[in-house]
Design an enzyme around this catalytic site. Structure first.
Site, mmCIF file in Angstrom:
data_model
loop_
_atom_site.group_PDB
_atom_site.id
_atom_site.type_symbol
_atom_site.label_atom_id
_atom_site.label_comp_id
_atom_site.label_asym_id
_atom_site.label_seq_id
_atom_site.Cartn_x
_atom_site.Cartn_y
_atom_site.Cartn_z
ATOM 1 N N HIS A 1 -6.657 -7.164 12.705
ATOM 2 C CA HIS A 1 -5.406 -6.516 12.952
ATOM 3 C C HIS A 1 -4.784 -6.060 14.160
ATOM 4 C CE1 HIS A 1 -2.167 -4.076 11.382
ATOM 5 N NE2 HIS A 1 -2.867 -2.986 11.143
ATOM 6 N N ARG B 1 -10.732 0.584 14.351
ATOM 7 C CA ARG B 1 -10.753 1.596 13.124
ATOM 8 C C ARG B 1 -11.512 0.722 12.192
ATOM 9 N NH1 ARG B 1 -4.754 1.477 10.521
ATOM 10 N NH2 ARG B 1 -5.362 -0.378 9.724
ATOM 11 N N LYS C 1 0.753 -1.341 0.044
ATOM 12 C CA LYS C 1 0.001 -0.025 0.109
ATOM 13 C C LYS C 1 0.796 1.287 -0.018
ATOM 14 C CE LYS C 1 -0.234 -0.131 5.018
ATOM 15 N NZ LYS C 1 -0.951 -0.635 6.211
ATOM 16 N N CYS D 1 13.859 24.022 4.996
ATOM 17 C CA CYS D 1 12.932 24.702 3.858
ATOM 18 C C CYS D 1 12.060 23.609 3.289
ATOM 19 C CB CYS D 1 13.718 25.639 3.217
ATOM 20 S SG CYS D 1 14.781 26.615 4.353
ATOM 21 N N MET D 2 11.349 24.348 2.350
ATOM 22 C CA MET D 2 10.584 23.419 1.477
ATOM 23 C C MET D 2 11.419 22.732 0.440
ATOM 24 S SD MET D 2 7.427 24.730 -1.096
ATOM 25 C CE MET D 2 6.449 25.407 0.111
ATOM 26 N N ASP D 3 12.604 23.433 -0.041
ATOM 27 C CA ASP D 3 13.532 22.907 -1.294
ATOM 28 C C ASP D 3 14.746 22.658 -0.700
ATOM 29 O OD1 ASP D 3 11.144 23.844 -2.799
ATOM 30 O OD2 ASP D 3 11.903 25.694 -2.142
ATOM 31 N N TYR E 1 15.621 30.098 7.904
ATOM 32 C CA TYR E 1 14.456 30.764 8.470
ATOM 33 C C TYR E 1 14.334 30.785 9.989
ATOM 34 C CZ TYR E 1 12.424 30.704 3.947
ATOM 35 O OH TYR E 1 12.362 30.605 2.506
ATOM 36 N N ARG F 1 0.790 -10.853 7.414
ATOM 37 C CA ARG F 1 0.560 -9.596 6.489
ATOM 38 C C ARG F 1 1.717 -8.731 6.945
ATOM 39 N NH1 ARG F 1 -4.191 -9.360 8.876
ATOM 40 N NH2 ARG F 1 -3.612 -7.610 9.685
HETATM 41 C C1 LIG Z 1 -0.352 -1.504 6.814
HETATM 42 C C2 LIG Z 1 -1.065 -2.447 7.307
HETATM 43 C C3 LIG Z 1 -0.292 -3.969 7.482
HETATM 44 C C4 LIG Z 1 1.237 -4.036 7.332
HETATM 45 O O1 LIG Z 1 1.690 -3.750 8.356
HETATM 46 P P1 LIG Z 1 3.209 -3.517 8.999
HETATM 47 O O2 LIG Z 1 3.274 -3.167 10.335
HETATM 48 O O3 LIG Z 1 3.766 -2.693 7.988
HETATM 49 O O4 LIG Z 1 3.735 -4.963 8.639
HETATM 50 C C5 LIG Z 1 -1.056 -5.125 7.853
HETATM 51 N N1 LIG Z 1 -2.240 -5.093 8.090
HETATM 52 C C6 LIG Z 1 -3.040 -3.998 7.918
HETATM 53 C C7 LIG Z 1 -4.672 -4.155 8.236
HETATM 54 C C8 LIG Z 1 -2.420 -2.879 7.419
HETATM 55 O O5 LIG Z 1 -3.113 -1.734 7.447
#
Ligand SMILES: *Cc1c(COP(=O)(O)O)cnc(C)c1O
Length: 393
Positions: free
Chosen positions: A174, A142, A44, A324-326, A274, A230
């Site tokens: 999760h 969540r 992701k 800074c930005m750049d 800055y 995962r």
């Molecule tokens: C991002 C995410 C993961 C991966 O988590 P890591 O800590 O990067 O291994 C697994 N499951 C869900 C639902 C996530 O959002």
């Protein structure tokens, strides 16, 4: 173990993100061997800043069975890039084209009866059976089906299966605190998850793939490995639980480097950038690095409590003055340096700062450092295991 990436010959860019695909392959192999179960590689957010498509390809080459992303959009992009293997996503937003996802054989994740109803309608519209995984909320609060709704969600899932709307391909949840292995929430969540599995079975469901662990839990909590793990951050070689993870030989895949755009001398009392928040207390030299928060460098990389470091000329050099930005300025401590000298912001090497060092200096986590980096930088792929002269695969 793959060697650090070789220098590429980019010139004229502000900065370069070099991703070693061999490191991703190596990390997936390592996780697979360590856990003994299939790896679902999470790519992701553009592969945590490493590139979604290339990271997925490297993860598969390293033995990942599944690829996972968050949105249907990301999953469709992977299909467009000719990835046709097992693919999971878990956040369906209102208005998203579920029918396309069904046609593309993408595993959708449902959190509610309403979502299952939408998927049923989409499957009917395209005349194909969907692939659906159910996510239960075991305490992260969540996404996922709240515990009070599990019975009705499972009943709807089973009814849809009998009606031919879908196959329930997985059941998952999760963790909230897997990077703190001693946190009591971990046991509570795993217990709740086991209760969900029992309830799903009572409802006649036989989800093919049961999974709970992200990277930290995959490494630190063997009881949570179930049918697959995962993993996101660990496939990119970063420590999922700094200070807690044993050394399992993960190799950071990302190196970020730039070049000095200017070198100048400062006299005592000269203040930099800055707000003039840093003042030289001795004669020194400073170098200008031509990237900033517009390119994902945290502005917090310089603050009253400290600063991140980069490597120039084989030494670590602290950022001095406001980012800074750049651009930002580093203290070269009176050493000679020239325009064009290499600046390594972070990477896998023992002699350079790491993404974890940056995270600690900025009061954040390594995930954020690599995922936010980008902006105007170019991204280049190398394969440190490929025979010389071959392009990364
Ligand atoms: C991002 C995410 C993961 C991966 O988590 P890591 O800590 O990067 O291994 C697994 N499951 C869900 C639902 C996530 O959002």
């Amino acid at each position: 173990m793959p060697a650090p990436p070789a220098a590429s010959d980019h010139r004229g860019d502000l900065a370069e993100i070099v991703v070693d695909v061999a490191a991703i392959r190596h990390n997936v192999r390592t996780l697979r061997e360590l856990t003994g179960v299939p790896v679902i590689a999470v790519v992701k957010a553009d592969g945590y800043g490493h590139g979604m498509v290339e990271s997925a390809r490297a993860a598969r080459a390293g033995g990942a069975t599944w690829i996972a992303v968050v949105t249907v959009q990301e999953a469709l992009e992977l299909r467009s890039a000719e990835y046709d293997g097992p693919l999971l996503c878990w956040l369906t937003l209102p208005g998203v084209d579920l029918g396309r996802a069904v046609e593309e054989g993408i595993d959708l994740t449902a959190y509610s009866v309403a979502e299952l109803d939408d998927i049923a309608a989409a499957a009917e519209a395209v005349g194909r059976r969907a692939r659906v995984q159910i996510k239960v909320d075991t305490g992260l609060h969540r996404g996922g089906a709240p515990r009070a709704t599990w019975a009705e969600v499972f009943a709807r899932a089973r009814a849809g299966e009998l009606a031919g709307s879908w196959k329930i391909t997985g059941l998952w949840s999760h963790f909230a605190c897997s990077d703190e292995p001693e946190h009591p929430a971990n046991d509570r969540q795993e217990q709740a998850f086991r209760a969900a599995l029992a309830l799903a079975a009572d409802n006649g469901l036989q989800p093919g793939l049961v999974h709970l662990a992200n990277s930290a839990a995959a490494v630190l909590r063997p009881s949570a490995r179930f049918d697959a793990v995962r993993c996101g951050i660990a496939i990119y070689g970063l420590d999922p639980a700094p200070g807690r993870t044993p050394d399992i030989g993960l190799v950071p895949a990302m190196t970020v480097r730039s070049e000095l755009a200017m070198v100048k001398e400062l006299a005592p009392g000269d203040a930099v950038s800055y707000g003039q928040r840093w003042t030289a207390d001795r004669p020194t030299t400073v170098g200008l690095v031509p990237v900033g928060y517009g390119d994902g460098i945290p502005r917090h990389a310089f603050h009253e409590g400290g600063s991140a470091e980069v490597a120039v000329g084989g030494k670590r050099r602290p950022i001095r003055g406001t980012v800074c930005m750049d651009q930002f300025v580093v203290d070269l401590d009176g050493d000679r340096a020239e325009i064009g000298d290499e600046v390594v912001l972070f990477g896998p090497g023992a002699d350079t700062p790491t993404a974890q060092d940056w995270a600690e200096a900025c009061g954040t986590i390594n995930y954020e450092i690599v995922t936010r980096i980008g902006g105007r930088m170019t991204r280049t792929y190398v394969d440190s295991e490929a025979p010389a002269g071959e392009e990364p695969s």
